[in-house]
Design an enzyme around this catalytic site. Structure first.
Site, PDB file in Angstrom:
ATOM      1  N   GLY A  45      31.382  18.015  21.470  1.00 17.29           N
ATOM      2  CA  GLY A  45      32.214  18.662  20.460  1.00 17.29           C
ATOM      3  C   GLY A  45      31.369  19.329  19.396  1.00 17.29           C
ATOM      4  O   GLY A  45      30.231  18.911  19.140  1.00 17.29           O
ATOM      5  N   GLN A  50      29.271  23.379  11.564  1.00 15.66           N
ATOM      6  CA  GLN A  50      27.957  23.018  12.110  1.00 15.66           C
ATOM      7  C   GLN A  50      27.144  24.241  12.533  1.00 15.66           C
ATOM      8  O   GLN A  50      25.957  24.121  12.815  1.00 15.66           O
ATOM      9  CB  GLN A  50      28.113  22.070  13.306  1.00 15.66           C
ATOM     10  CG  GLN A  50      28.692  20.711  12.925  1.00 15.66           C
ATOM     11  CD  GLN A  50      28.823  19.814  14.133  1.00 15.66           C
ATOM     12  OE1 GLN A  50      29.828  19.862  14.824  1.00 15.66           O
ATOM     13  NE2 GLN A  50      27.797  19.029  14.412  1.00 15.66           N
ATOM     14  N   CYS A  88      25.944  12.762  16.476  1.00 16.74           N
ATOM     15  CA  CYS A  88      26.370  14.040  15.900  1.00 16.74           C
ATOM     16  C   CYS A  88      25.240  15.043  16.063  1.00 16.74           C
ATOM     17  O   CYS A  88      24.097  14.735  15.743  1.00 16.74           O
ATOM     18  CB  CYS A  88      26.703  13.847  14.422  1.00 16.74           C
ATOM     19  SG  CYS A  88      27.253  15.360  13.612  1.00 16.74           S
ATOM     20  N   LEU A  89      25.561  16.229  16.552  1.00 11.15           N
ATOM     21  CA  LEU A  89      24.522  17.249  16.769  1.00 11.15           C
ATOM     22  C   LEU A  89      23.855  17.652  15.453  1.00 11.15           C
ATOM     23  O   LEU A  89      22.734  18.152  15.454  1.00 11.15           O
ATOM     24  CB  LEU A  89      25.122  18.482  17.458  1.00 11.15           C
ATOM     25  CG  LEU A  89      25.610  18.266  18.898  1.00 11.15           C
ATOM     26  CD1 LEU A  89      26.334  19.508  19.399  1.00 11.15           C
ATOM     27  CD2 LEU A  89      24.448  17.914  19.827  1.00 11.15           C
ATOM     28  N   HIS A 130      36.377  13.149  15.219  1.00  9.10           N
ATOM     29  CA  HIS A 130      35.027  13.446  14.705  1.00  9.10           C
ATOM     30  C   HIS A 130      34.967  14.885  14.168  1.00  9.10           C
ATOM     31  O   HIS A 130      34.464  15.129  13.069  1.00  9.10           O
ATOM     32  CB  HIS A 130      34.014  13.217  15.838  1.00  9.10           C
ATOM     33  CG  HIS A 130      32.588  13.481  15.469  1.00  9.10           C
ATOM     34  ND1 HIS A 130      31.640  12.475  15.427  1.00  9.10           N
ATOM     35  CD2 HIS A 130      31.930  14.627  15.147  1.00  9.10           C
ATOM     36  CE1 HIS A 130      30.467  13.006  15.083  1.00  9.10           C
ATOM     37  NE2 HIS A 130      30.623  14.316  14.918  1.00  9.10           N
ATOM     38  N   GLU A 131      35.496  15.835  14.957  1.00 11.40           N
ATOM     39  CA  GLU A 131      35.417  17.248  14.547  1.00 11.40           C
ATOM     40  C   GLU A 131      36.306  17.511  13.335  1.00 11.40           C
ATOM     41  O   GLU A 131      35.952  18.290  12.447  1.00 11.40           O
ATOM     42  CB  GLU A 131      35.789  18.173  15.704  1.00 11.40           C
ATOM     43  CG  GLU A 131      34.924  18.021  16.961  1.00 11.40           C
ATOM     44  CD  GLU A 131      33.440  17.949  16.686  1.00 11.40           C
ATOM     45  OE1 GLU A 131      32.957  18.586  15.736  1.00 11.40           O
ATOM     46  OE2 GLU A 131      32.740  17.226  17.424  1.00 11.40           O
ATOM     47  N   HIS A 134      34.501  16.610  10.290  1.00  9.78           N
ATOM     48  CA  HIS A 134      33.578  17.676   9.874  1.00  9.78           C
ATOM     49  C   HIS A 134      34.294  18.708   9.005  1.00  9.78           C
ATOM     50  O   HIS A 134      33.727  19.220   8.042  1.00  9.78           O
ATOM     51  CB  HIS A 134      33.003  18.397  11.105  1.00  9.78           C
ATOM     52  CG  HIS A 134      31.759  17.771  11.661  1.00  9.78           C
ATOM     53  ND1 HIS A 134      30.602  17.622  10.921  1.00  9.78           N
ATOM     54  CD2 HIS A 134      31.474  17.279  12.891  1.00  9.78           C
ATOM     55  CE1 HIS A 134      29.670  17.053  11.677  1.00  9.78           C
ATOM     56  NE2 HIS A 134      30.180  16.826  12.880  1.00  9.78           N
TER      57      HIS A 134
END
Ligand code: ZN
Length: 143
Positions: A45, A50, A88-89, A130-131, A134
């Protein structure tokens, strides 16, 4: 086109993303770039913040199934929550155990501007949660 992922820039990642007023060609380009970036990074995701764009847009790629969410909104969430390990990226090397709803019903627009509702559970519900965090500037280190 692959875009650079914002890593460890907490002031940038803490910004609150704004709703997309209209699904334009620029938004479709953004979504296509985000899918490229997500694939290159090997994640499940990615949110627009991001890649430095503070708009409420996320892409998911789970088991080869791609989903773009524009202006996602949780309509119903299960009170039963389950713990799972997340990375997390934008925070490479960090993992946290996070409790998320077991399942939920989410509304969103697709890249044609069409409105949808889906019931998400399991990993999909976790990634959407999660997204959406963000989009509100929330990170796994906050759990
Ligand atoms: Zn993340």
């Amino acid at each position: 086109m692959i875009r650079p992922i914002v890593t460890w820039d907490l002031p940038a990642l803490r910004r609150r993303s704004l709703p997309v007023p209209d699904v334009t060609r620029d938004i479709r380009h953004l979504v296509a770039d985000m899918f490229d970036t997500l694939q290159e990074a090997g994640g499940v995701g990615l949110s627009a913040i991001q890649v430095g764009v503070p708009l409420r847009v996320a892409v998911l790629a789970i088991d080869g199934h791609r989903l773009a969410l524009i202006n996602p909104h949780v309509l119903v969430r299960n009170r039963r929550r389950v713990k799972g390990v997340e990375g997390c990226l934008s925070l490479p090397g960090i993992v946290r155990k996070v409790k998320r709803p077991y399942d939920m019903i989410v509304s969103f627009m697709d890249t044609d501007g069409q409105a949808f509702q889906i019931r998400a559970d399991g990993l999909q519900a976790r990634v959407i949660g999660h997204e959406m965090d963000h989009m509100d500037g929330k990170l796994i280190v906050d759990y």
